[in-house]
Design a protein around this motif. Structure first.
Motif, PDB file in Angstrom:
ATOM      1  N   UNK A   1       0.915  -1.348   0.099  1.00  6.45           N
ATOM      2  CA  UNK A   1      -0.029   0.009   0.027  1.00  6.45           C
ATOM      3  C   UNK A   1       0.860   1.221  -0.019  1.00  6.45           C
ATOM      4  N   UNK A   2       0.319   2.252  -0.320  1.00  6.53           N
ATOM      5  CA  UNK A   2       1.000   3.499  -0.488  1.00  6.53           C
ATOM      6  C   UNK A   2       1.440   4.076   0.793  1.00  6.53           C
ATOM      7  N   UNK A   3       0.708   3.523   2.027  1.00  2.00           N
ATOM      8  CA  UNK A   3       0.989   3.820   3.263  1.00  2.00           C
ATOM      9  C   UNK A   3       2.204   3.216   3.647  1.00  2.00           C
ATOM     10  N   UNK A   4       2.426   1.757   3.244  1.00  2.00           N
ATOM     11  CA  UNK A   4       3.765   1.366   3.803  1.00  2.00           C
ATOM     12  C   UNK A   4       5.054   1.973   3.079  1.00  2.00           C
TER      13      UNK A   4
END
Ligand code: SF4
Ligand code: SF4
Ligand code: SF4
Ligand code: SF4
Ligand code: FES
Ligand code: FES
Lengths: 156, 748
Positions: free
Chosen positions: A42-45
């Motif tokens: 995910x972009x968050x990771x």
């Protein structure tokens, strides 16, 4: 309350982030989106990892890079106030770049000029014993030079 | 057995690598304060509140991450340890609004101001939505912290309210990372992360975008694990604590989650996850059950009074009048001109009574419900199977998972959570068909074909063919080897109904999983399996058993109605489209919500929503789950089974004196079950339309997003989460971005 990100995927991610930073100068949101799809993360990771390490920057470098030292000596000498002044004058927060791309602003730890505290580094040049007035003058000067350069280019 | 000594108490325990000192202490009833630990999450060792003194170990060690070993001597509290913890806690609390914690009048305040005061900003416990159940406060009280040796420093982060459903005030955050861990490790969403490090670190999304953009499903898991007031459900944060909480079943999809409904002022105000030990969801939910139920049941769109048509105007009537009118219509209309439509969101008992009125009263098998084809197809195909339908915990025993017919991460978040658990233990997941970004991250293999072509892809998989569209030969080989051994699970969504031959599709799937495999049908609407059991379908009798008499399916009923051959329709589901039924003269509409059917109704019978009725729900695991009447239905509405029983009596059905839904259930249980395999083999199917299967959950006449505006925000964002395959290379991307850097322009 934070442990450094560890995962075998990160061993893949970090070299790719490095490549992007080398080629582009920073990690753009679009690049994070691209990496997320590529590595099935995910972009968050990715954002979490990229912001954890100081050597990744997430904003495009400005034409002039301002680094405000917040090491102990400079902190004691009131560099926070000068940082606030810069933020106000440029309308950006540390870690950001002005929309016209002229300035980027960064907080840094000791730049090795403690004797000259408070210190501000602009385009790799250390300016020591900074005061509010000196700072404003310095920025005025850069603005003037840029303006002239632009004019010249316009005349050509 | 090993022995450990904690605070001078000898405790026997079974040593394993995972068993920590904290686990052993808890089992023995010894309290050790913790903040970052959560029983669903891996030990984290972040907050240091659980430090203990272990003889022979240097320094203090966190009880939550230290394996308990035979012969250990542990002290959980010594003077030195306590003062160390107090200092750590004080550091932690510098940035927290501590006013109320340090306040001398606290006791009086709690007594006279028992509920959080509404405020724009949380300035202390008395304005904090968490104050009635704050884990942080418990720890503070236990360790004891009456002073702060430094000036408090408020972080002054803007409170984030732009997203639907819950607010985020990171000024209260203690960075325990429970939210991030539950979102990453348990739900597999990773919509949030810890950004930056050290003093600057905070919970954030990539580049600070909204949660809608970051891929959040608004499942609420983060809100439920947060030990502070940082995350709070917007609707309920200022209304204090429930007067009563009852666990019931959510009927908004086939999962049948256990949900704790909170009541205050005789109204349903909260819906929170059911208890940890309650299957199938074990304290996890999706956005519908977690955040939408109160608004859904309290909406002004509820039907309020029984009504009948007088001089072609619908006017309020008494229940007696309405029941009599309905009974009269049922008696006066010839059998072949009556049709019945049940609702997959009504109780099994009510559906049983409705079919009884149809079959025994009106003498017709013209009864069906929306979504019955998919449910019947599944049950029919598995009829002589071997316990193929299993509970979600059985996923722990499978070796591979094949999913098809829809993206369950979007439609069935709780099933998704169970699948993700397996993905984490490296069980290969093969998905066939369109997919969203989130599921794509989980899938080991993705056979990327449009939904119309999944049938072909599945039959190729069944034949162990090496040429499968969209994947390489090597991948096909690996998939073939995965699915030819071990125990497999199939997750099958209702979008297989969009193919030309759903039954062939299903047979091919069953062939792939073989004898040992298990099937998880993703029922989209709710109680479909209960309605099949109740016999609320033309070709099925209660039990369920095969009905050899001719009846009418929903499609056939609609065809007949459009030709003007249906005079009376008894409909209990306002979500069924009116199209085709315009010519029906008399309509008995029984539902909790007004819909396009309301204006057409000859008789309107307002009924209860699922939180206002007793009965049984059968979920996709074939689990029988209880529905409970938590509050009375609003206005004059009544429970479906009561209304139907009254009608049954009025038309003179014998044996229609039921005292409770249990009586009805017991009667239903006596019917012999006997479905035969392949009774649903049809020569041709009309493929379902895409707009019918797209995720836009409905409940008996309302699209939930129509009454819950926040849900609409989420649904509208879904197209942007679909996978677009064609992508640029890194070189192309960087070149494009180079041109966009503003400083470059200045420099040129
Ligand atoms: S999070 Fe807990 S300790 Fe903090 S203000 Fe809210 S109730 Fe008080
Ligand atoms: S609501 Fe669910 S998906 Fe969204 S951030 Fe919280 S845990 Fe993650
Ligand atoms: S938001 Fe809550 S759960 Fe998340 S890190 Fe902060 S305190 Fe912990
Ligand atoms: S997953 Fe289904 S049953 Fe569970 S809360 Fe959501 S809609 Fe309700
Ligand atoms: S602290 Fe600023 S230069 Fe050392
Ligand atoms: S509970 Fe052990 S460190 Fe937080």
């Amino acid at each position: 309350m934070q442990a450094p990100p560890t995962d075998q995927l990160h061993s893949k991610l970090i070299p790719m982030l490095q490549e992007i930073q080398e080629r582009l100068g920073y990690i753009a949101p679009e690049a994070v989106e691209w990496l997320a799809k590529e590595l099935k993360l995910s972009e968050q990771e990715i954002y979490g990892v990229a912001t954890f390490y100081n050597f990744f920057r997430l904003n495009p470098p400005g034409r002039h890079e301002i680094r405000v030292c917040l090491g102990t000596a400079c902190h004691v000498q009131g560099n926070e106030k000068l940082l606030d002044t810069i933020c106000e004058r440029l309308g950006i927060q540390p870690g950001e770049t002005t929309p016209d791309g002229r300035y980027s602003l960064e907080r840094v730890a000791c730049v090795g000029a403690c004797a000259l505290a408070p210190a501000i580094v602009i385009d790799d040049e250390v300016h020591g014993r900074m005061t509010q007035r000196a700072l404003q003058r310095l920025l005025d000067k850069i603005d003037r030079e840029d303006e002239e350069a632009m004019k010249k280019r316009g005349e050509k | 057995m090993a022995v450990i000594k904690i605070d001078n108490q000898n405790i026997e325990f079974e040593p394993t690598i995972e068993k920590t000192i904290l686990d052993v202490a808890r089992e023995a009833g010894i309290y050790i304060p913790t903040l970052c630990d959560h029983d669903e999450l891996e030990p984290y060792g972040g907050c240091r509140m659980c430090l203990v003194d272990v003889e022979g170990m240097r320094g203090y060690v966190p009880a939550c991450t230290t394996t308990a070993k035979d012969g250990m001597v542990v002290k959980t509290s010594t003077d030195e340890l306590n003062s160390l913890k107090r200092r750590i806690l004080q550091l932690l609390m510098i940035e927290h609004p501590v006013g109320c914690i340090l306040c001398d009048e606290r006791e009086q305040c709690d007594k006279f101001r028992p509920q959080a005061q509404k405020a724009g900003r949380v300035s202390g416990c008395y304005t904090c939505p968490n104050r009635n159940h704050c884990e942080l406060e418990e720890v503070v009280n236990f360790i004891g912290m009456k002073t702060l040796p430094y000036d408090p420093e408020y972080r002054d982060i803007p409170v984030e309210r732009e997203d639907p459903f819950f607010d985020r005030d990171y000024n209260l955050c203690i960075l325990c990372a429970r939210c991030v861990r539950v979102c990453d490790d348990v739900r597999g969403t990773a919509a949030i992360t810890i950004a930056k490090r050290g003093h600057e670190s905070r919970i954030d999304t990539a580049f600070g975008t909204s949660h809608v953009e970051s891929g959040c499903w608004f499942c609420g898991a983060c809100v439920d694990v947060c030990p502070t007031g940082s995350l709070s459900a917007r609707k309920t944060k200022w209304i204090g604590i429930p007067e009563e909480t009852v666990e019931t079943t959510c009927v908004l999809c086939g999962t049948g989650c256990q949900v704790n409904i909170g009541v205050k002022y005789n109204k349903i105000m909260w819906s929170e996850p059911g208890n940890k030990d309650s299957p199938p969801n074990h304290h996890h939910m999706c956005v519908l059950g977690r955040f939408c139920i109160p608004t859904l049941v309290n909406t002004p769109r509820r039907t309020k009074n029984p009504m009948i048509t007088k001089d072609s105007i619908l006017v309020p009537a008494s229940w007696d009048e309405a029941i009599n009118e309905a009974a009269r219509l049922l008696k006066d209309t010839p059998s072949e001109k009556i049709g019945f439509i049940a609702s997959p969101q009504m109780t099994t008992e009510a559906a049983y009574l409705l079919q009884k009125i149809a079959r025994e009263g009106a003498n017709t098998s013209a009864i069906d419900f929306m979504g019955s084809d998919f449910a019947a197809l599944i049950l029919g195909n598995l009829a002589d199977g071997h316990d193929k339908i299993q509970t979600l915990d059985k996923l722990d025993e499978v070796d591979w998972i094949l999913s098809i017919g829809g993206d369950f991460v979007v439609t069935h978040q709780v099933v998704a959570k169970s699948v993700y658990k397996q993905v984490r233990r490296n069980v290969p997941l093969i998905h066939v068909g369109p997919i969203g970004e989130n599921l794509r991250r989980w899938a080991s293999y993705h056979i990327n074909v449009p939904i119309k072509k999944i049938e072909n892809a599945i039959s190729k998989l069944a034949q162990k063919s090496m040429s499968i569209p969209s994947i390489t030969k090597e991948q096909a080989e690996r998939i073939a080897s995965i699915i030819s051994s071990g125990r497999g699970a199939i997750i099958v969504g209702s979008r297989i109904m969009e193919t030309k031959n759903p039954d062939k599709c299903l047979s091919a799937l069953l062939e792939i999983i073989g004898r040992e495999g298990v099937v998880y049908p993703l029922l989209p609407l709710g109680n479909e399996l209960g309605l099949i059991k109740a016999g609320a379908r033309a070709d099925i009798l209660p039990g369920p058993a095969v009905n050899s008499e001719k009846g009418l399916t929903l499609g056939e009923l609609r065809d007949k109605a459009s030709k003007g051959q249906i005079e009376l329709l008894y409909i209990t589901d306002g979500s069924v489209s009116l199209t085709g039924f315009e010519k029906v003269e008399n309509i008995i509409y029984q539902a909790p919500y007004a819909s396009e059917w309301t204006d057409r109704a000859t008789v309107l019978l307002p009924s209860a929503s699922f939180a206002e009725e007793d009965g049984t729900f059968v979920n996709h695991e074939m689990r029988e789950l209880r529905l409970k009447r938590i509050v009375d239905p609003p206005y004059h509405a009544r429970q479906d089974w009561e209304i139907l029983q009254n009608i049954a009596r009025s038309i003179g059905l014998s044996k229609s004196d039921y005292k409770s839904p249990e009586d009805i259930w017991n009667e239903l249980e006596k019917q012999k079950a006997g479905l035969k395999k392949d009774i649903y083999k049809r020569k041709s199917w009309t493929p379902a339309r895409k707009d019918e299967t797209r995720w836009n959950p409905k409940y008996r006449g309302v699209a939930i997003a129509e009454v819950v505006k926040d849900l609409k925000v989420l649904i509208d964002s879904l197209p942007s989460r679909e996978v677009i395959e064609k992508r640029e290379s890194l070189d192309e991307l960087l070149e494009r971005l180079q041109r966009k850097i503003p400083s470059k322009e200045v420099l040129e």
